[in-house]
Design a protein around this motif. Structure first.
Motif, PDB file in Angstrom:
ATOM      1  N   GLN A  51      54.673  26.725   9.310  1.00 18.98           N
ATOM      2  CA  GLN A  51      53.775  27.872   9.417  1.00 18.98           C
ATOM      3  C   GLN A  51      52.430  27.635   8.729  1.00 18.98           C
ATOM      4  O   GLN A  51      51.517  28.443   8.862  1.00 18.98           O
ATOM      5  N   ALA A  52      52.316  26.535   7.981  1.00 20.99           N
ATOM      6  CA  ALA A  52      51.074  26.244   7.261  1.00 20.99           C
ATOM      7  C   ALA A  52      50.034  25.636   8.201  1.00 20.99           C
ATOM      8  O   ALA A  52      50.364  24.992   9.202  1.00 20.99           O
ATOM      9  N   ASP A  53      48.782  25.856   7.876  1.00 23.96           N
ATOM     10  CA  ASP A  53      47.712  25.159   8.583  1.00 23.96           C
ATOM     11  C   ASP A  53      47.831  23.659   8.331  1.00 23.96           C
ATOM     12  O   ASP A  53      48.528  23.230   7.395  1.00 23.96           O
ATOM     13  N   PRO A  54      47.163  22.811   9.137  1.00 28.30           N
ATOM     14  CA  PRO A  54      47.199  21.359   8.879  1.00 28.30           C
ATOM     15  C   PRO A  54      46.367  21.014   7.641  1.00 28.30           C
ATOM     16  O   PRO A  54      45.324  20.355   7.711  1.00 28.30           O
ATOM     17  N   ARG A  56      50.639  21.704   4.496  1.00 25.69           N
ATOM     18  CA  ARG A  56      51.483  21.070   5.506  1.00 25.69           C
ATOM     19  C   ARG A  56      52.204  19.867   4.900  1.00 25.69           C
ATOM     20  O   ARG A  56      53.363  19.594   5.226  1.00 25.69           O
ATOM     21  N   ALA A  57      51.508  19.139   4.000  1.00 23.88           N
ATOM     22  CA  ALA A  57      52.101  17.948   3.393  1.00 23.88           C
ATOM     23  C   ALA A  57      51.345  17.587   2.124  1.00 23.88           C
ATOM     24  O   ALA A  57      50.193  17.984   1.918  1.00 23.88           O
ATOM     25  N   PHE A  58      52.007  16.825   1.276  1.00 23.56           N
ATOM     26  CA  PHE A  58      51.408  16.287   0.057  1.00 23.56           C
ATOM     27  C   PHE A  58      50.995  14.841   0.316  1.00 23.56           C
ATOM     28  O   PHE A  58      51.710  14.102   1.009  1.00 23.56           O
ATOM     29  N   VAL A  59      49.847  14.424  -0.233  1.00 23.08           N
ATOM     30  CA  VAL A  59      49.370  13.056  -0.014  1.00 23.08           C
ATOM     31  C   VAL A  59      48.956  12.413  -1.335  1.00 23.08           C
ATOM     32  O   VAL A  59      48.361  13.071  -2.198  1.00 23.08           O
ATOM     33  N   GLN A  60      49.285  11.149  -1.478  1.00 25.98           N
ATOM     34  CA  GLN A  60      48.842  10.386  -2.652  1.00 25.98           C
ATOM     35  C   GLN A  60      48.899   8.898  -2.332  1.00 25.98           C
ATOM     36  O   GLN A  60      49.970   8.368  -2.030  1.00 25.98           O
ATOM     37  N   GLY A 107      60.556   8.337   6.644  1.00 26.42           N
ATOM     38  CA  GLY A 107      61.079   8.827   7.913  1.00 26.42           C
ATOM     39  C   GLY A 107      62.055   9.967   7.780  1.00 26.42           C
ATOM     40  O   GLY A 107      62.438  10.574   8.783  1.00 26.42           O
ATOM     41  N   GLU A 108      62.476  10.300   6.544  1.00 27.72           N
ATOM     42  CA  GLU A 108      63.429  11.389   6.334  1.00 27.72           C
ATOM     43  C   GLU A 108      62.830  12.522   5.501  1.00 27.72           C
ATOM     44  O   GLU A 108      62.903  13.687   5.884  1.00 27.72           O
ATOM     45  N   THR A 109      62.253  12.179   4.355  1.00 25.51           N
ATOM     46  CA  THR A 109      61.663  13.211   3.495  1.00 25.51           C
ATOM     47  C   THR A 109      60.145  13.073   3.417  1.00 25.51           C
ATOM     48  O   THR A 109      59.493  13.840   2.718  1.00 25.51           O
ATOM     49  N   GLY A 110      59.612  12.094   4.096  1.00 26.05           N
ATOM     50  CA  GLY A 110      58.180  11.859   4.107  1.00 26.05           C
ATOM     51  C   GLY A 110      57.873  10.570   4.829  1.00 26.05           C
ATOM     52  O   GLY A 110      58.746   9.982   5.488  1.00 26.05           O
ATOM     53  N   LEU A 111      56.650  10.106   4.691  1.00 27.05           N
ATOM     54  CA  LEU A 111      56.210   8.883   5.355  1.00 27.05           C
ATOM     55  C   LEU A 111      55.525   7.984   4.324  1.00 27.05           C
ATOM     56  O   LEU A 111      54.625   8.429   3.598  1.00 27.05           O
ATOM     57  N   LEU A 112      55.936   6.728   4.264  1.00 29.24           N
ATOM     58  CA  LEU A 112      55.397   5.778   3.295  1.00 29.24           C
ATOM     59  C   LEU A 112      54.669   4.649   4.012  1.00 29.24           C
ATOM     60  O   LEU A 112      55.094   4.196   5.084  1.00 29.24           O
ATOM     61  N   VAL A 113      53.597   4.183   3.387  1.00 27.46           N
ATOM     62  CA  VAL A 113      52.854   3.028   3.903  1.00 27.46           C
ATOM     63  C   VAL A 113      52.652   2.051   2.755  1.00 27.46           C
ATOM     64  O   VAL A 113      52.883   2.377   1.590  1.00 27.46           O
ATOM     65  N   ASP A 114      52.235   0.858   3.088  1.00 27.98           N
ATOM     66  CA  ASP A 114      51.947  -0.124   2.040  1.00 27.98           C
ATOM     67  C   ASP A 114      50.680   0.253   1.287  1.00 27.98           C
ATOM     68  O   ASP A 114      49.810   0.963   1.809  1.00 27.98           O
ATOM     69  N   MET A 168      49.420  11.007   8.372  1.00 31.29           N
ATOM     70  CA  MET A 168      48.885  12.360   8.201  1.00 31.29           C
ATOM     71  C   MET A 168      48.658  13.034   9.547  1.00 31.29           C
ATOM     72  O   MET A 168      48.974  14.220   9.725  1.00 31.29           O
ATOM     73  N   ILE A 169      48.127  12.283  10.505  1.00 28.15           N
ATOM     74  CA  ILE A 169      47.905  12.843  11.845  1.00 28.15           C
ATOM     75  C   ILE A 169      49.235  13.267  12.477  1.00 28.15           C
ATOM     76  O   ILE A 169      49.334  14.334  13.099  1.00 28.15           O
ATOM     77  N   ARG A 170      50.237  12.445  12.293  1.00 28.57           N
ATOM     78  CA  ARG A 170      51.554  12.755  12.863  1.00 28.57           C
ATOM     79  C   ARG A 170      52.075  14.095  12.346  1.00 28.57           C
ATOM     80  O   ARG A 170      52.567  14.920  13.123  1.00 28.57           O
ATOM     81  N   LEU A 171      51.940  14.331  11.051  1.00 26.84           N
ATOM     82  CA  LEU A 171      52.428  15.589  10.475  1.00 26.84           C
ATOM     83  C   LEU A 171      51.502  16.750  10.816  1.00 26.84           C
ATOM     84  O   LEU A 171      51.958  17.889  10.991  1.00 26.84           O
ATOM     85  N   ALA A 172      50.215  16.469  10.935  1.00 27.70           N
ATOM     86  CA  ALA A 172      49.277  17.526  11.311  1.00 27.70           C
ATOM     87  C   ALA A 172      49.554  18.029  12.718  1.00 27.70           C
ATOM     88  O   ALA A 172      49.395  19.225  13.015  1.00 27.70           O
ATOM     89  N   GLN A 173      49.998  17.138  13.589  1.00 29.53           N
ATOM     90  CA  GLN A 173      50.224  17.494  14.989  1.00 29.53           C
ATOM     91  C   GLN A 173      51.657  17.918  15.287  1.00 29.53           C
ATOM     92  O   GLN A 173      51.950  18.376  16.395  1.00 29.53           O
ATOM     93  N   ASP A 174      52.555  17.775  14.321  1.00 33.39           N
ATOM     94  CA  ASP A 174      53.962  18.112  14.544  1.00 33.39           C
ATOM     95  C   ASP A 174      54.482  18.948  13.371  1.00 33.39           C
ATOM     96  O   ASP A 174      55.145  18.430  12.468  1.00 33.39           O
TER      97      ASP A 174
END
Length: 380
Positions: free
Chosen positions: A186-189, A266-270, A312-319, A330-336
């Motif tokens: 329900q949150a904005d992106p 929508r999500a936390f980023v760091q 892939g389960e509780t968030g998304l990780l990158v190197d 971030m785009i994936r979560l913003a759009q889904d």
């Protein structure tokens, strides 16, 4: 009741909620020593007071008889010794490696166990390791237990010379009762970043990734909470690259302010990284709190973050330094939004099961109790 001293460089530091939790929640009579790695105060009172002439003379003679110098450090050593002995302290919990170094000799003299709790920079930062290399070897030999907050830190301390029979893994925990379950669907992106603006937290890298997000999701927003030396540079970057309209820099906020912001995200980023000076996170408390709030985490495979966030389960990780990969996540979560909601719920369940405050404090207390019991057995 068991009497322990918690030695910490900083009392009530905004970013050190884990130390405050140790002081408030360990089931013991807590004496707080603070004022630098070598503590100068105990429970708010100065440790070193003006000794009268007879006391000064007696102590000076004692030091000379042992071949030790008479100086301020020796006087302070005696004050800490007297405090620990006079209050019948049964163990010392030293927060950070350098604090453990400062306390190890006096604990040996009083004959009480020392538990050293590492947190991040003290296990990784190049200049800290260079300065304390030999002292850490002595510390690992004399400490009753050495606590690491991530699996990566456990391995790092082992490589530095800590033996596995003394090493203990105990991640931070959060009080899940303080965090209401958010509804990312329900949150904005809107993305939220919380932390000091320093190299290892990668605020400029987060901004670079978010700039790419705006190309695909122009209505996206980024809220950044915290302050630090890179705050001005981050503001200037957003201004010069013309996306300041989509970024809000809120500065340092109260804990309640942070929790409220998590409810709207929508999500936390760091984008945590290990910079050139070797500094590193332990396990970022903000990542734990975000998951406890029920929002997914987009972050890096850095330090203790993969211990908490299941990719892939509780968030998304990158190197680390993969700005493009972070932007795609971030785009994936913003759009889904439904994907974000599912990951957020799974993250909260994971925190409740593995990273609760109750578990963290209970594990730490078991470490301390075992050290005291082993010391009692050795002296019988």
């Amino acid at each position: 009741m068991v009497r322990i001293a918690v030695a910490t460089p900083n009392l009530d530091a905004y970013s050190e909620t884990f130390i405050r939790s140790h002081i408030e929640r360990l089931p013991a009579k807590i004496h707080v020593l603070h004022g630098g790695h070598w503590p100068t105060e105990a429970n708010g009172e100065p440790l070193v007071r003006d000794y009268n002439r007879l006391q000064r003379l007696r102590f000076r003679l004692e030091q000379q008889s042992k071949g030790l110098p008479w100086n301020g450090e020796a006087k302070h050593f005696r004050a800490v010794f007297d405090y620990l002995q006079g209050h019948r302290i049964q163990a010392v919990l030293a927060e950070y490696g350098p604090t453990g170094v400062a306390m190890m000799d006096v604990c040996a003299q009083v004959d009480i166990p020392l538990i050293v709790h590492f947190h991040g920079y003290d296990a990784y930062k190049s200049d800290v390791l260079a300065h304390h290399r030999q002292q850490y070897s002595k510390l690992f030999a004399s400490a009753a237990a050495v606590v690491a907050v991530s699996q990566g830190m456990y391995r790092q301390l082992k490589d530095l010379g800590a033996s596995e029979d003394k090493l203990r893994y105990n991640p931070y925990g959060v009080d899940t009762s303080l965090f209401a379950a958010a509804d990312p669907a329900q949150a904005d992106p809107a993305f939220l970043a919380v932390g000091r603006f320093v190299d290892k937290k990668g605020p400029l890298l987060t901004l670079l990734a978010f700039k790419q997000v705006l190309d695909d999701v122009p209505q996206a927003q980024l809220v950044m909470i915290g302050d630090g030396p890179l705050l001005d540079a981050s503001r200037q970057f957003a201004h010069v690259t013309k996306f300041m309209h989509a970024v809000e820099f809120r500065g340092a906020q109260s804990h309640s302010g942070v929790m409220a912001a998590m409810q709207q995200a929508r999500a936390f980023v760091q984008h945590s990284v290990r910079p050139g000076d070797g500094d590193s996170e332990g396990t970022p408390v903000a990542v734990l709190e975000a998951s406890a709030s029920g929002i997914p985490v987009v972050s890096t495979r850095h330090a203790g973050i993969p211990d908490v966030v299941i990719d892939g389960e509780t968030g998304l990780l990158v190197d680390e330094l993969d700005v493009d990969g972070m932007a795609r996540a971030m785009i994936r979560l913003a759009q889904d939004p439904e994907l974000a909601a599912g990951m957020g719920q799974a993250g909260r369940e994971r925190i409740e099961e593995h990273f609760s405050m109750e578990q963290s404090i209970a594990n730490l207390w078991h470490i301390i109790e075992s050290a005291i019991e082993n010391r009692n057995i050795a002296t019988r």
